[in-house]
Write a protein that holds these residues in place. Structure first.
Motif, PDB file in Angstrom:
ATOM      1  N   GLU A   1       0.733  -1.293  -0.016  1.00  0.00           N
ATOM      2  CA  GLU A   1       0.095   0.018   0.016  1.00  0.00           C
ATOM      3  C   GLU A   1       1.030   1.266   0.009  1.00  0.00           C
ATOM      4  OE1 GLU A   1      -3.460   2.128  -0.021  1.00  0.00           O
ATOM      5  OE2 GLU A   1      -3.171  -0.032  -0.033  1.00  0.00           O
ATOM      6  N   VAL A   2       2.134   1.295   0.904  1.00  0.00           N
ATOM      7  CA  VAL A   2       2.998   2.383   0.861  1.00  0.00           C
ATOM      8  C   VAL A   2       3.276   2.634  -0.551  1.00  0.00           C
ATOM      9  CG1 VAL A   2       4.969   3.032   1.679  1.00  0.00           C
ATOM     10  CG2 VAL A   2       3.411   2.190   3.259  1.00  0.00           C
ATOM     11  N   ILE A   3       3.813   1.461  -1.427  1.00  0.00           N
ATOM     12  CA  ILE A   3       4.579   1.553  -2.492  1.00  0.00           C
ATOM     13  C   ILE A   3       3.495   1.980  -3.374  1.00  0.00           C
ATOM     14  CG2 ILE A   3       5.504   0.154  -4.415  1.00  0.00           C
ATOM     15  CD1 ILE A   3       6.456  -1.737  -2.268  1.00  0.00           C
ATOM     16  N   MET A   4       2.187   1.630  -3.397  1.00  0.00           N
ATOM     17  CA  MET A   4       1.028   2.051  -4.481  1.00  0.00           C
ATOM     18  C   MET A   4       0.889   3.859  -4.294  1.00  0.00           C
ATOM     19  SD  MET A   4       0.321  -0.398  -6.112  1.00  0.00           S
ATOM     20  CE  MET A   4       1.737  -1.061  -6.242  1.00  0.00           C
ATOM     21  N   GLU A   5       0.974   4.124  -3.220  1.00  0.00           N
ATOM     22  CA  GLU A   5       0.777   5.677  -2.716  1.00  0.00           C
ATOM     23  C   GLU A   5       1.876   6.355  -3.131  1.00  0.00           C
ATOM     24  OE1 GLU A   5      -2.151   6.995  -1.919  1.00  0.00           O
ATOM     25  OE2 GLU A   5      -2.903   5.053  -2.401  1.00  0.00           O
ATOM     26  N   ALA A   6       3.101   5.759  -2.947  1.00  0.00           N
ATOM     27  CA  ALA A   6       4.276   6.422  -3.319  1.00  0.00           C
ATOM     28  C   ALA A   6       4.277   6.377  -4.991  1.00  0.00           C
ATOM     29  CB  ALA A   6       5.787   5.606  -2.866  1.00  0.00           C
TER      30      ALA A   6
ATOM     31  N   PRO B   1     -14.934   8.777  -5.579  1.00  0.00           N
ATOM     32  CA  PRO B   1     -14.901   8.789  -4.146  1.00  0.00           C
ATOM     33  C   PRO B   1     -13.826   9.867  -3.587  1.00  0.00           C
ATOM     34  CG  PRO B   1     -13.589   6.986  -4.815  1.00  0.00           C
ATOM     35  CD  PRO B   1     -14.188   7.777  -6.105  1.00  0.00           C
ATOM     36  N   GLU B   2     -14.091  10.100  -2.448  1.00  0.00           N
ATOM     37  CA  GLU B   2     -13.154  10.845  -1.404  1.00  0.00           C
ATOM     38  C   GLU B   2     -11.831  10.049  -0.997  1.00  0.00           C
ATOM     39  OE1 GLU B   2     -13.225  14.185  -1.131  1.00  0.00           O
ATOM     40  OE2 GLU B   2     -15.204  14.348  -2.104  1.00  0.00           O
ATOM     41  N   PHE B   3     -10.687  10.512  -1.176  1.00  0.00           N
ATOM     42  CA  PHE B   3      -9.405   9.911  -0.782  1.00  0.00           C
ATOM     43  C   PHE B   3      -8.498  10.825   0.111  1.00  0.00           C
ATOM     44  CE2 PHE B   3     -10.019   8.077  -4.945  1.00  0.00           C
ATOM     45  CZ  PHE B   3     -10.132   6.777  -4.639  1.00  0.00           C
ATOM     46  N   GLU B   4      -7.940  10.175   1.097  1.00  0.00           N
ATOM     47  CA  GLU B   4      -7.224  11.081   1.902  1.00  0.00           C
ATOM     48  C   GLU B   4      -6.134  11.816   1.312  1.00  0.00           C
ATOM     49  OE1 GLU B   4      -5.725   8.896   4.943  1.00  0.00           O
ATOM     50  OE2 GLU B   4      -7.569   7.996   5.838  1.00  0.00           O
ATOM     51  N   GLU B   5      -5.413  11.405   0.305  1.00  0.00           N
ATOM     52  CA  GLU B   5      -4.471  12.070  -0.379  1.00  0.00           C
ATOM     53  C   GLU B   5      -4.765  12.044  -1.743  1.00  0.00           C
ATOM     54  OE1 GLU B   5       0.581  11.904  -0.866  1.00  0.00           O
ATOM     55  OE2 GLU B   5      -0.708   9.885   0.012  1.00  0.00           O
ATOM     56  N   PHE B   6      -4.460  13.057  -2.560  1.00  0.00           N
ATOM     57  CA  PHE B   6      -4.983  13.192  -4.042  1.00  0.00           C
ATOM     58  C   PHE B   6      -6.423  13.111  -4.307  1.00  0.00           C
ATOM     59  CE2 PHE B   6      -0.500  11.193  -4.074  1.00  0.00           C
ATOM     60  CZ  PHE B   6      -0.126  11.968  -4.931  1.00  0.00           C
ATOM     61  N   SER B   7      -6.748  14.108  -4.975  1.00  0.00           N
ATOM     62  CA  SER B   7      -8.407  14.234  -5.172  1.00  0.00           C
ATOM     63  C   SER B   7      -8.572  13.200  -6.103  1.00  0.00           C
ATOM     64  CB  SER B   7      -8.555  15.618  -5.916  1.00  0.00           C
ATOM     65  OG  SER B   7      -7.863  15.728  -7.053  1.00  0.00           O
ATOM     66  N   HIS B   8      -9.743  13.204  -6.444  1.00  0.00           N
ATOM     67  CA  HIS B   8     -10.371  12.343  -7.488  1.00  0.00           C
ATOM     68  C   HIS B   8      -9.561  12.589  -8.794  1.00  0.00           C
ATOM     69  CE1 HIS B   8     -13.044  10.162 -10.656  1.00  0.00           C
ATOM     70  NE2 HIS B   8     -13.514  11.226 -10.821  1.00  0.00           N
ATOM     71  N   TRP B   9      -9.542  13.758  -9.378  1.00  0.00           N
ATOM     72  CA  TRP B   9      -8.970  14.060 -10.762  1.00  0.00           C
ATOM     73  C   TRP B   9      -7.709  14.126 -10.757  1.00  0.00           C
ATOM     74  CZ3 TRP B   9     -12.028  13.573 -14.245  1.00  0.00           C
ATOM     75  CH2 TRP B   9     -13.249  13.794 -14.215  1.00  0.00           C
ATOM     76  N   ASP B  10      -7.012  13.982  -9.488  1.00  0.00           N
ATOM     77  CA  ASP B  10      -5.418  13.663  -9.386  1.00  0.00           C
ATOM     78  C   ASP B  10      -5.351  12.359  -9.821  1.00  0.00           C
ATOM     79  OD1 ASP B  10      -4.480  16.365  -8.578  1.00  0.00           O
ATOM     80  OD2 ASP B  10      -4.689  15.842  -6.533  1.00  0.00           O
TER      81      ASP B  10
END
Length: 227
Positions: free
Chosen positions: A38-43, A121-130
């Motif tokens: 999960e850390v790698i995916m967000e990175a 949906p809403e995400f903690e980091e980066f918006s939907h369009w990001d």
């Protein structure tokens, strides 16, 4: 994209998998394999947002993590393998984010699925369009990549299929007119994809909202059963 499938020679040389367990704890904490991925995916999200797919290097992803870069090489066999997993990861996030009450009527469920695709949906980091920007960059690359094209095709069919199912349910319940559900699902899905592409590629920020209004006025209203 064949040049990406194995990663560069210099990156492969720094893949000491025998020390992977130690590497995962090198940030001062112990994390599970699932948490590490999960850390790698967000990175990867952060790195792709900064560098784009074409210029992305494994080291760019490593720089976005607190864990050591060797952890990436332990879990993934180079950039191509990582991108394939990343693509499935972001698709899973979206497909698992539609929340509809079990007793919701077909109208409500159909609108919820359209809204989820258009506004996300809403995400903690980066918006939907990001996130959609990254998604569409990989989508564009898929024209030259059979494996990734297959992943996108399967995703497209699941989205289209979910809309078809709701339309069919509405027809069975007498809520919707007796229409060709397959063709209707195709139309709604294509409008969604066109609006997202226009928003991302052309910068037309009103495209999703305009598409939503058009779907309401010209598609959903036409589905309504009249006495």
């Amino acid at each position: 994209m064949s040049e990406s499938q194995g990663g560069s020679a210099s990156e492969s040389a720094e893949s000491p998998t025998e020390n992977a367990d130690a590497d995962e704890g090198s940030a001062g904490e112990t994390v599970s394999s699932k948490d590490t991925k999960e850390v790698i995916m967000e990175a990867t999200f952060r790195a792709l947002s900064k560098h784009g797919y074409k210029d992305l290097r494994m080291r760019d992803i490593g720089e976005e993590m607190d864990l050591t870069r060797q952890v990436i090489h332990y879990h993934f066999d180079g950039k191509y393998d990582l991108m394939s997993s990343f693509l499935e990861h972001i698709i899973d996030q979206y497909e698992g984010s539609v929340v509809v009450d079990g007793d919701a009527d077909p109208r409500t469920e159909l609108r919820a699925r359209v809204d989820q695709c258009l506004f996300g949906p809403e995400f903690e980091e980066f918006s939907h369009w990001d996130r959609m920007k990254v998604y569409h960059e990989l989508y564009t690359q898929a024209q030259n990549d059979g494996d990734h094209r297959e992943i996108f095709n399967e995703h497209y069919e699941r989205i289209r299929g979910s809309i078809v199912e709701v339309v069919e349910e509405g027809i069975e319940e007498g809520v919707f007119r007796d229409v060709d559900a397959e063709r209707m699902g195709q139309l709604v899905t294509d409008v969604i994809h066109a609006a997202r592409g226009r928003r991302i590629s052309l910068g037309h920020e009103d495209a999703p909202e305009e598409a939503r209004k058009a779907i309401d006025e010209f598609i959903l209203e036409s589905l309504e059963q009249t006495e």
